[in-house]
Design an enzyme around this catalytic site. Structure first.
Site, PDB file in Angstrom:
ATOM      1  N   ASP A 106      15.949 -18.776 -19.890  1.00 11.51           N
ATOM      2  CA  ASP A 106      15.941 -19.670 -18.739  1.00 11.51           C
ATOM      3  C   ASP A 106      16.402 -21.055 -19.182  1.00 11.51           C
ATOM      4  O   ASP A 106      15.865 -21.612 -20.140  1.00 11.51           O
ATOM      5  CB  ASP A 106      14.523 -19.742 -18.172  1.00 11.51           C
ATOM      6  CG  ASP A 106      14.499 -20.411 -16.812  1.00 11.51           C
ATOM      7  OD1 ASP A 106      15.510 -20.332 -16.093  1.00 11.51           O
ATOM      8  OD2 ASP A 106      13.468 -21.011 -16.469  1.00 11.51           O
ATOM      9  N   HIS A 113      16.276 -31.916 -11.356  1.00 10.51           N
ATOM     10  CA  HIS A 113      15.015 -31.247 -11.678  1.00 10.51           C
ATOM     11  C   HIS A 113      14.458 -31.756 -13.004  1.00 10.51           C
ATOM     12  O   HIS A 113      13.270 -32.077 -13.103  1.00 10.51           O
ATOM     13  CB  HIS A 113      15.224 -29.725 -11.736  1.00 10.51           C
ATOM     14  CG  HIS A 113      14.020 -28.982 -12.243  1.00 10.51           C
ATOM     15  ND1 HIS A 113      12.872 -28.835 -11.498  1.00 10.51           N
ATOM     16  CD2 HIS A 113      13.768 -28.382 -13.434  1.00 10.51           C
ATOM     17  CE1 HIS A 113      11.973 -28.159 -12.212  1.00 10.51           C
ATOM     18  NE2 HIS A 113      12.490 -27.877 -13.390  1.00 10.51           N
ATOM     19  N   GLU A 179      10.040 -21.523  -8.945  1.00 11.22           N
ATOM     20  CA  GLU A 179      11.253 -22.214  -9.367  1.00 11.22           C
ATOM     21  C   GLU A 179      12.428 -21.436  -8.797  1.00 11.22           C
ATOM     22  O   GLU A 179      12.617 -20.260  -9.119  1.00 11.22           O
ATOM     23  CB  GLU A 179      11.338 -22.328 -10.898  1.00 11.22           C
ATOM     24  CG  GLU A 179      10.261 -23.268 -11.422  1.00 11.22           C
ATOM     25  CD  GLU A 179      10.396 -23.646 -12.883  1.00 11.22           C
ATOM     26  OE1 GLU A 179      10.074 -24.797 -13.216  1.00 11.22           O
ATOM     27  OE2 GLU A 179      10.824 -22.800 -13.688  1.00 11.22           O
ATOM     28  N   GLU A 181      16.096 -20.417  -8.614  1.00 15.95           N
ATOM     29  CA  GLU A 181      17.163 -20.431  -9.625  1.00 15.95           C
ATOM     30  C   GLU A 181      18.216 -19.374  -9.311  1.00 15.95           C
ATOM     31  O   GLU A 181      17.997 -18.462  -8.520  1.00 15.95           O
ATOM     32  CB  GLU A 181      16.575 -20.120 -11.016  1.00 15.95           C
ATOM     33  CG  GLU A 181      15.345 -20.975 -11.369  1.00 15.95           C
ATOM     34  CD  GLU A 181      14.936 -20.881 -12.832  1.00 15.95           C
ATOM     35  OE1 GLU A 181      15.716 -20.340 -13.642  1.00 15.95           O
ATOM     36  OE2 GLU A 181      13.832 -21.359 -13.153  1.00 15.95           O
ATOM     37  N   ASP A 213      11.350 -18.107 -10.884  1.00 18.44           N
ATOM     38  CA  ASP A 213      10.635 -18.210 -12.160  1.00 18.44           C
ATOM     39  C   ASP A 213       9.242 -18.788 -11.883  1.00 18.44           C
ATOM     40  O   ASP A 213       8.996 -19.977 -12.060  1.00 18.44           O
ATOM     41  CB  ASP A 213      11.448 -19.121 -13.097  1.00 18.44           C
ATOM     42  CG  ASP A 213      10.803 -19.278 -14.466  1.00 18.44           C
ATOM     43  OD1 ASP A 213      10.034 -18.396 -14.868  1.00 18.44           O
ATOM     44  OD2 ASP A 213      11.100 -20.290 -15.134  1.00 18.44           O
ATOM     45  N   ARG A 217       1.503 -24.280 -13.496  1.00 17.66           N
ATOM     46  CA  ARG A 217       1.713 -25.621 -14.051  1.00 17.66           C
ATOM     47  C   ARG A 217       0.574 -26.131 -14.918  1.00 17.66           C
ATOM     48  O   ARG A 217       0.811 -26.927 -15.837  1.00 17.66           O
ATOM     49  CB  ARG A 217       1.970 -26.617 -12.910  1.00 17.66           C
ATOM     50  CG  ARG A 217       3.170 -26.300 -12.053  1.00 17.66           C
ATOM     51  CD  ARG A 217       4.448 -26.324 -12.859  1.00 17.66           C
ATOM     52  NE  ARG A 217       5.611 -26.017 -12.025  1.00 17.66           N
ATOM     53  CZ  ARG A 217       6.826 -25.815 -12.518  1.00 17.66           C
ATOM     54  NH1 ARG A 217       7.041 -25.876 -13.819  1.00 17.66           N
ATOM     55  NH2 ARG A 217       7.831 -25.531 -11.724  1.00 17.66           N
ATOM     56  N   GLN A 220       0.909 -24.224 -18.224  1.00 17.90           N
ATOM     57  CA  GLN A 220       2.107 -24.768 -18.877  1.00 17.90           C
ATOM     58  C   GLN A 220       1.851 -26.150 -19.474  1.00 17.90           C
ATOM     59  O   GLN A 220       2.229 -26.439 -20.610  1.00 17.90           O
ATOM     60  CB  GLN A 220       3.237 -24.831 -17.839  1.00 17.90           C
ATOM     61  CG  GLN A 220       4.534 -25.438 -18.352  1.00 17.90           C
ATOM     62  CD  GLN A 220       5.567 -25.626 -17.233  1.00 17.90           C
ATOM     63  OE1 GLN A 220       5.359 -25.213 -16.093  1.00 17.90           O
ATOM     64  NE2 GLN A 220       6.682 -26.240 -17.569  1.00 17.90           N
ATOM     65  N   LYS A 233       4.706 -19.144 -17.875  1.00 14.56           N
ATOM     66  CA  LYS A 233       5.873 -18.629 -17.158  1.00 14.56           C
ATOM     67  C   LYS A 233       6.156 -17.158 -17.438  1.00 14.56           C
ATOM     68  O   LYS A 233       7.009 -16.564 -16.770  1.00 14.56           O
ATOM     69  CB  LYS A 233       7.122 -19.439 -17.526  1.00 14.56           C
ATOM     70  CG  LYS A 233       7.160 -20.817 -16.884  1.00 14.56           C
ATOM     71  CD  LYS A 233       8.261 -21.667 -17.476  1.00 14.56           C
ATOM     72  CE  LYS A 233       8.275 -23.059 -16.872  1.00 14.56           C
ATOM     73  NZ  LYS A 233       8.878 -23.106 -15.533  1.00 14.56           N
ATOM     74  N   THR A 237       8.642 -12.914 -13.376  1.00 12.51           N
ATOM     75  CA  THR A 237       9.851 -13.588 -12.907  1.00 12.51           C
ATOM     76  C   THR A 237      10.521 -12.608 -11.955  1.00 12.51           C
ATOM     77  O   THR A 237      10.779 -11.466 -12.340  1.00 12.51           O
ATOM     78  CB  THR A 237      10.796 -13.908 -14.088  1.00 12.51           C
ATOM     79  OG1 THR A 237      10.083 -14.691 -15.042  1.00 12.51           O
ATOM     80  CG2 THR A 237      12.022 -14.667 -13.626  1.00 12.51           C
ATOM     81  N   GLU A 338       7.717 -30.558  -7.678  1.00 13.65           N
ATOM     82  CA  GLU A 338       8.598 -31.689  -7.366  1.00 13.65           C
ATOM     83  C   GLU A 338       8.477 -32.094  -5.901  1.00 13.65           C
ATOM     84  O   GLU A 338       8.432 -33.277  -5.585  1.00 13.65           O
ATOM     85  CB  GLU A 338      10.059 -31.300  -7.587  1.00 13.65           C
ATOM     86  CG  GLU A 338      10.510 -31.196  -9.007  1.00 13.65           C
ATOM     87  CD  GLU A 338      11.934 -30.683  -9.028  1.00 13.65           C
ATOM     88  OE1 GLU A 338      12.117 -29.459  -9.119  1.00 13.65           O
ATOM     89  OE2 GLU A 338      12.862 -31.499  -8.929  1.00 13.65           O
TER      90      GLU A 338
HETATM   91  O1  LIG Z   1      10.066 -30.552 -18.353  1.00 19.43           O
HETATM   92  C1  LIG Z   1       9.249 -29.690 -18.668  1.00 19.43           C
HETATM   93  O2  LIG Z   1       8.407 -29.845 -19.561  1.00 19.43           O
HETATM   94  C2  LIG Z   1       9.214 -28.390 -17.978  1.00 19.43           C
HETATM   95  C3  LIG Z   1      10.182 -27.963 -17.193  1.00 19.43           C
HETATM   96  C4  LIG Z   1      10.084 -26.692 -16.467  1.00 19.43           C
HETATM   97  O3  LIG Z   1       9.031 -26.133 -16.212  1.00 19.43           O
HETATM   98  C5  LIG Z   1      11.329 -26.154 -15.968  1.00 19.43           C
HETATM   99  C6  LIG Z   1      11.813 -24.840 -16.527  1.00 19.43           C
HETATM  100  O4  LIG Z   1      11.218 -23.785 -16.635  1.00 19.43           O
HETATM  101  C7  LIG Z   1      13.269 -24.802 -16.669  1.00 19.43           C
HETATM  102  C8  LIG Z   1      13.878 -24.868 -15.307  1.00 19.43           C
HETATM  103  O5  LIG Z   1      13.573 -23.985 -14.503  1.00 19.43           O
HETATM  104  O6  LIG Z   1      14.671 -25.772 -15.042  1.00 19.43           O
HETATM  105 CA   LIG Z   2      12.512 -22.049 -14.825  1.00 24.85          CA
HETATM  106 MG   LIG Z   3       8.979 -16.614 -15.520  1.00 26.91          MG
END
Ligand SMILES: O=C(O)/C=C/C(=O)CC(=O)CC(=O)O
Ligand SMILES: [Ca+2]
Ligand SMILES: [Mg+2]
Length: 394
Positions: A106, A113, A179, A181, A213, A217, A220, A233, A237, A338
């Site tokens: 990914d 973003h 997400e 995508e 995806d 959060r 993460q 994540k 997916t 976001e």
């Molecule tokens: O900036 C970060 O720490 C995390 C970003 C994401 O969660 C985004 C990711 O999975 C990649 C994306 O989908 O653009």
């Molecule tokens: Ca992603």
């Molecule tokens: Mg995923």
């Protein structure tokens, strides 16, 4: 024999003809092509065993010349006479995951973003990290948990620790997100040690799907430093059922964005290009966002060149996704973290103030692109409904 009538405004017209894997009650999954409101059973129509398999992989491994030949034969079939038993109403078939996913990567190719996530997650630093405009940042995901559109998403459990909590706890995520995508599917692989040049993109990539995806959060945010996304994540997916062939996206090609600073030679393209694909995200049936793929900073060919720049081989069935697609406006953002700015600015969904996903919520992502005949190319949809975590006794 029968003929297929394709409505003029169908998103699955002759200029699209996407591939998928379908079954009818009591039969095994096999390869089909969507034409209007019909699905053509390719094994039955062409008598070729490569289409009698439960994934597109064997066909994808045959390469660009063969993909082009089959596309021309399918167009002939769809405009001519076709055996009755080789045509099914789309409404009467079950769709499956179209490919056996080899590796899943990914990327993070949307400047909007990446900047938004930087501002939300790392408010004391520059929104974009210093590497971002030099290379397409990405992470390796979990191929075995890529699931077909429509698969229920079990709310994941994991370690969560909010900044104001002193210690982590284990439990269901409280910040489940999406997400939106676009995913690219590798048909022909490359040899270990041989990078794929940007110019060879179309020899390797067969087509594109929509990807959601799903992201937890809170899991993460606690786990990701310094190695990047992991369990937040990897639980699921989702991808759309229909793989739109690259040829169907000819009319969607647009010049790429200006890249400043200039990229290193291995990321250069003779003619840098992007794709004019318009996505739409619905939350419990209400459209909440329209992410524009045309704004992406890194191109599909640059992402593949980068993925293999160290000599890593790519393989038939590899899926690499663009990363979340976000435009400059709030209603163009491809993730709820976001849209709601980290949960601080709730969104009204069907009369309720919402931030992250609740059990029972359903998300659907659709997309369309211009077609060569002046109509639209449809991607179908990628959907998923959130179900409560299973009781694991912990
Ligand atoms: O900036 C970060 O720490 C995390 C970003 C994401 O969660 C985004 C990711 O999975 C990649 C994306 O989908 O653009
Ligand atoms: Ca992603
Ligand atoms: Mg995923």
């Amino acid at each position: 024999m029968t003929t297929i009538t394709i409505p003029d405004d169908s998103p699955f017209g002759l200029s699209n003809l996407p591939y998928g894997v379908f079954s009818t009650p009591g039969t095994a999954p096999r390869v089909g092509v969507r034409a209007g409101d019909s699905v053509v059973d390719l094994a039955a129509a062409l008598g070729d065993e490569v289409f009698a398999r439960p994934s597109l992989n064997a066909f994808l491994a045959q390469g660009r010349a063969r993909w082009d030949e089959v596309r021309a034969r399918v167009a002939d079939l769809v405009t001519g006479e076709i055996p009755d038993h080789a045509v099914h109403p789309a409404a009467a078939v079950t769709m499956h995951l179209p490919i056996e996913v080899a590796d899943y990567v990914d990327f993070y190719a949307s400047e909007q973003h990446a900047s938004n996530l930087g501002r939300i997650l790392r408010p004391d630093s520059e929104p974009l990290l210093p590497n971002w405009k030099h290379l397409p940042v990405g992470y390796h995901g979990r191929a075995g948990t890529v699931v077909a559109s429509g698969t229920d998403i079990v709310r994941p459990c994991g370690q969560r620790k909010a900044p104001d909590e002193s210690a982590p706890t284990f439990g269901p995520t409280r910040r489940l997100d999406i997400e939106a995508e676009l995913g690219f599917i590798v048909g022909t692989g490359s040899a270990l040690g041989d990078p794929v040049r940007t110019a060879d993109f179309a020899e390797h990539v067969f087509g594109a799907v929509l990807v959601n995806d799903w992201s937890a959060r809170d899991i993460q945010g606690w786990e990701y430093q310094p190695l990047g996304p992991h369990l937040g994540k990897s639980f699921a997916t989702s991808t759309s059922a229909w793989v739109v062939p690259l040829q169907a996206l000819q009319a969607a090609r647009i010049p790429g964005p200006e890249q400043d600073p200039a990229v290193l030679p291995y990321l250069r393209e003779t003619e840098q290009w992007g794709l004019d694909i318009a996505l739409e995200v619905s939350w419990n049936g209400q459209v909440v966002s329209r992410p524009p793929y045309r704004d992406m900073y890194w191109s599909p060919a640059q992402m593949l060149a980068h993925l293999t720049a160290n000599g890593a081989a790519c393989r038939t069935g590899d899926l690499y996704a663009s990363g979340t697609i976000s435009g400059p406006q709030r209603e163009q953002r491809g993730a709820f973290i976001e849209v709601t700015w980290g949960g601080q600015q709730p969104l009204e969904v069907a009369g309720q103030q919402r931030t992250f996903l609740e059990d029972g919520d359903e998300v659907a992502i659709t997309a369309s692109a211009p077609a060569v005949d002046g109509g639209r190319i449809g991607f179908g949809e990628v959907t998923g409904r959130i179900v409560p975590p299973r009781d694991t006794g912990v």
